[in-house]
Scaffold this motif. Structure first.
Motif, PDB file in Angstrom:
ATOM      1  N   SER A   1     120.660 -64.163  38.024  1.00 33.88           N
ATOM      2  CA  SER A   1     119.827 -65.360  38.014  1.00 33.88           C
ATOM      3  C   SER A   1     120.367 -66.426  38.959  1.00 33.88           C
ATOM      4  CB  SER A   1     119.708 -65.919  36.599  1.00 33.88           C
ATOM      5  OG  SER A   1     120.981 -66.300  36.125  1.00 33.88           O
ATOM      6  N   SER A   2     121.669 -66.468  39.163  1.00 34.19           N
ATOM      7  CA  SER A   2     122.230 -67.492  40.049  1.00 34.19           C
ATOM      8  C   SER A   2     121.806 -67.267  41.496  1.00 34.19           C
ATOM      9  CB  SER A   2     123.757 -67.501  39.953  1.00 34.19           C
ATOM     10  OG  SER A   2     124.297 -66.324  40.517  1.00 34.19           O
ATOM     11  N   MET A   3     121.448 -66.055  41.858  1.00 31.74           N
ATOM     12  CA  MET A   3     121.077 -65.757  43.235  1.00 31.74           C
ATOM     13  C   MET A   3     119.635 -66.137  43.532  1.00 31.74           C
ATOM     14  SD  MET A   3     123.691 -64.860  44.772  1.00 31.74           S
ATOM     15  CE  MET A   3     122.958 -64.334  46.298  1.00 31.74           C
ATOM     16  N   ARG A   4     118.869 -66.550  42.542  1.00 33.04           N
ATOM     17  CA  ARG A   4     117.478 -66.927  42.791  1.00 33.04           C
ATOM     18  C   ARG A   4     117.385 -68.096  43.765  1.00 33.04           C
ATOM     19  NH1 ARG A   4     115.745 -66.406  36.629  1.00 33.04           N
ATOM     20  NH2 ARG A   4     115.807 -64.144  36.532  1.00 33.04           N
ATOM     21  N   ARG A   5     118.399 -68.944  43.774  1.00 31.91           N
ATOM     22  CA  ARG A   5     118.396 -70.099  44.670  1.00 31.91           C
ATOM     23  C   ARG A   5     118.746 -69.699  46.104  1.00 31.91           C
ATOM     24  NH1 ARG A   5     122.450 -72.633  41.260  1.00 31.91           N
ATOM     25  NH2 ARG A   5     121.541 -72.174  39.271  1.00 31.91           N
ATOM     26  N   PHE A   6     119.287 -68.525  46.270  1.00 26.80           N
ATOM     27  CA  PHE A   6     119.687 -68.072  47.583  1.00 26.80           C
ATOM     28  C   PHE A   6     118.487 -67.515  48.334  1.00 26.80           C
ATOM     29  CE2 PHE A   6     123.663 -68.617  45.750  1.00 26.80           C
ATOM     30  CZ  PHE A   6     124.648 -68.480  46.705  1.00 26.80           C
ATOM     31  N   GLN A   7     118.451 -67.753  49.611  1.00 29.22           N
ATOM     32  CA  GLN A   7     117.372 -67.245  50.446  1.00 29.22           C
ATOM     33  C   GLN A   7     117.777 -65.912  51.054  1.00 29.22           C
ATOM     34  OE1 GLN A   7     114.359 -68.818  50.848  1.00 29.22           O
ATOM     35  NE2 GLN A   7     115.148 -70.153  49.257  1.00 29.22           N
ATOM     36  N   GLY A   8     116.920 -64.917  50.919  1.00 29.55           N
ATOM     37  CA  GLY A   8     117.134 -63.672  51.622  1.00 29.55           C
ATOM     38  C   GLY A   8     116.803 -63.917  53.077  1.00 29.55           C
ATOM     39  N   SER A   9     117.663 -63.469  53.959  1.00 37.17           N
ATOM     40  CA  SER A   9     117.384 -63.703  55.365  1.00 37.17           C
ATOM     41  C   SER A   9     117.810 -62.500  56.193  1.00 37.17           C
ATOM     42  CB  SER A   9     118.081 -64.974  55.859  1.00 37.17           C
ATOM     43  OG  SER A   9     119.470 -64.846  55.755  1.00 37.17           O
ATOM     44  N   PRO A  10     117.049 -62.211  57.223  1.00 39.11           N
ATOM     45  CA  PRO A  10     117.435 -61.103  58.096  1.00 39.11           C
ATOM     46  C   PRO A  10     118.517 -61.566  59.066  1.00 39.11           C
ATOM     47  CG  PRO A  10     115.394 -62.066  58.856  1.00 39.11           C
ATOM     48  CD  PRO A  10     115.769 -62.786  57.591  1.00 39.11           C
ATOM     49  N   PHE A  11     119.393 -60.670  59.411  1.00 39.17           N
ATOM     50  CA  PHE A  11     120.344 -60.925  60.493  1.00 39.17           C
ATOM     51  C   PHE A  11     120.131 -59.826  61.509  1.00 39.17           C
ATOM     52  CE2 PHE A  11     124.118 -60.316  62.935  1.00 39.17           C
ATOM     53  CZ  PHE A  11     124.507 -61.611  63.242  1.00 39.17           C
ATOM     54  N   ARG A  12     119.811 -60.217  62.716  1.00 38.05           N
ATOM     55  CA  ARG A  12     119.632 -59.255  63.796  1.00 38.05           C
ATOM     56  C   ARG A  12     120.589 -59.631  64.899  1.00 38.05           C
ATOM     57  NH1 ARG A  12     115.017 -60.121  61.321  1.00 38.05           N
ATOM     58  NH2 ARG A  12     113.880 -58.326  60.584  1.00 38.05           N
ATOM     59  N   GLY A  13     121.416 -58.692  65.259  1.00 36.05           N
ATOM     60  CA  GLY A  13     122.394 -58.952  66.301  1.00 36.05           C
ATOM     61  C   GLY A  13     122.961 -57.656  66.813  1.00 36.05           C
ATOM     62  N   VAL A  14     124.184 -57.732  67.281  1.00 36.30           N
ATOM     63  CA  VAL A  14     124.877 -56.572  67.833  1.00 36.30           C
ATOM     64  C   VAL A  14     126.257 -56.517  67.198  1.00 36.30           C
ATOM     65  CG1 VAL A  14     125.772 -55.510  69.934  1.00 36.30           C
ATOM     66  CG2 VAL A  14     123.621 -56.769  70.012  1.00 36.30           C
ATOM     67  N   LEU A  15     126.633 -55.338  66.684  1.00 32.41           N
ATOM     68  CA  LEU A  15     127.944 -55.103  66.094  1.00 32.41           C
ATOM     69  C   LEU A  15     128.613 -53.993  66.886  1.00 32.41           C
ATOM     70  CD1 LEU A  15     130.080 -55.404  63.822  1.00 32.41           C
ATOM     71  CD2 LEU A  15     128.746 -53.736  62.508  1.00 32.41           C
ATOM     72  N   TYR A  16     129.701 -54.318  67.578  1.00 32.17           N
ATOM     73  CA  TYR A  16     130.407 -53.336  68.412  1.00 32.17           C
ATOM     74  C   TYR A  16     129.427 -52.576  69.300  1.00 32.17           C
ATOM     75  CZ  TYR A  16     134.464 -54.210  65.461  1.00 32.17           C
ATOM     76  OH  TYR A  16     135.498 -54.805  64.781  1.00 32.17           O
ATOM     77  N   ASP A  17     128.589 -53.287  70.007  1.00 31.93           N
ATOM     78  CA  ASP A  17     127.632 -52.740  70.979  1.00 31.93           C
ATOM     79  C   ASP A  17     126.512 -51.909  70.364  1.00 31.93           C
ATOM     80  OD1 ASP A  17     128.981 -53.946  73.125  1.00 31.93           O
ATOM     81  OD2 ASP A  17     130.376 -52.271  73.241  1.00 31.93           O
ATOM     82  N   LYS A  18     126.340 -51.971  69.034  1.00 25.94           N
ATOM     83  CA  LYS A  18     125.242 -51.256  68.377  1.00 25.94           C
ATOM     84  C   LYS A  18     124.362 -52.282  67.665  1.00 25.94           C
ATOM     85  CE  LYS A  18     127.868 -47.077  67.604  1.00 25.94           C
ATOM     86  NZ  LYS A  18     128.460 -46.174  66.633  1.00 25.94           N
ATOM     87  N   PRO A  19     123.050 -52.043  67.623  1.00 27.26           N
ATOM     88  CA  PRO A  19     122.153 -52.987  66.936  1.00 27.26           C
ATOM     89  C   PRO A  19     122.529 -53.162  65.467  1.00 27.26           C
ATOM     90  CG  PRO A  19     120.902 -51.378  68.195  1.00 27.26           C
ATOM     91  CD  PRO A  19     122.334 -50.919  68.208  1.00 27.26           C
ATOM     92  N   LEU A  20     122.449 -54.387  64.993  1.00 28.12           N
ATOM     93  CA  LEU A  20     122.721 -54.714  63.603  1.00 28.12           C
ATOM     94  C   LEU A  20     121.492 -55.440  63.077  1.00 28.12           C
ATOM     95  CD1 LEU A  20     124.744 -54.889  61.236  1.00 28.12           C
ATOM     96  CD2 LEU A  20     125.537 -57.053  62.205  1.00 28.12           C
ATOM     97  N   ASP A  21     120.801 -54.825  62.128  1.00 32.57           N
ATOM     98  CA  ASP A  21     119.565 -55.371  61.580  1.00 32.57           C
ATOM     99  C   ASP A  21     119.634 -55.218  60.071  1.00 32.57           C
ATOM    100  OD1 ASP A  21     117.030 -56.279  61.116  1.00 32.57           O
ATOM    101  OD2 ASP A  21     116.007 -54.670  62.188  1.00 32.57           O
ATOM    102  N   ILE A  22     120.057 -56.272  59.385  1.00 30.01           N
ATOM    103  CA  ILE A  22     120.298 -56.190  57.944  1.00 30.01           C
ATOM    104  C   ILE A  22     119.677 -57.376  57.228  1.00 30.01           C
ATOM    105  CG2 ILE A  22     122.473 -54.934  58.250  1.00 30.01           C
ATOM    106  CD1 ILE A  22     123.838 -57.662  57.542  1.00 30.01           C
TER     107      ILE A  22
END
Length: 127
Positions: A16-37
């Motif tokens: 229930s404490s996480m309800r205030r948290f916003q889910g958000s995408p992170f798109r970037g590059v991790l060690y030269d590989k796409p990172l989409d989480i």
């Protein structure tokens, strides 16, 4: 660098404490590989300091790796910079390594940098 923040990585024991948290995408590059989480985050300011709380998902990411290997705690310290590419170039010349980058609006805006000293990770942001 005039803006400072720190990030705390944690597991939520009370859903229930996480309800205030916003889910958000992170798109970037991790060690030269796409990172989409997806991750949950909450930011708040305490004076001139911004505190960012992150709860990573199950996908592989630097945040999940930190949580799995070290548990909850401060994963990185962050700084606002005026010229991200210039600061990265200077740090790399001194032996630092960049392992995550993130873009917004078509240009580089953030980088996670391992300074090669202890376990110190910094996030540099240009915005």
């Amino acid at each position: 660098m005039s803006y400072f923040f720190k990030t705390l990585i944690f597991r939520s024991r009370a859903r229930s404490s996480m309800r205030r948290f916003q889910g958000s995408p992170f798109r970037g590059v991790l060690y030269d590989k796409p990172l989409d989480i997806e991750l949950k985050q909450l930011c708040t300011k305490i004076g001139d300091i911004e505190l960012e709380l992150i709860q990573p998902g199950e996908e592989e990411s630097p945040w999940k790796d930190f949580l799995d290997s070290k548990g909850e705690g401060i994963q990185h310290l962050g700084f606002k910079v005026d010229d991200l590419k210039d600061v990265i170039a200077k740090l790399v010349k001194q032996g630092a390594s960049v392992f995550v980058t993130g873009k917004a609006r078509g240009r580089l805006q953030a980088a996670y940098v391992d300074l090669g000293v202890g376990d110190i990770i910094v996030e540099l942001m240009e915005f």
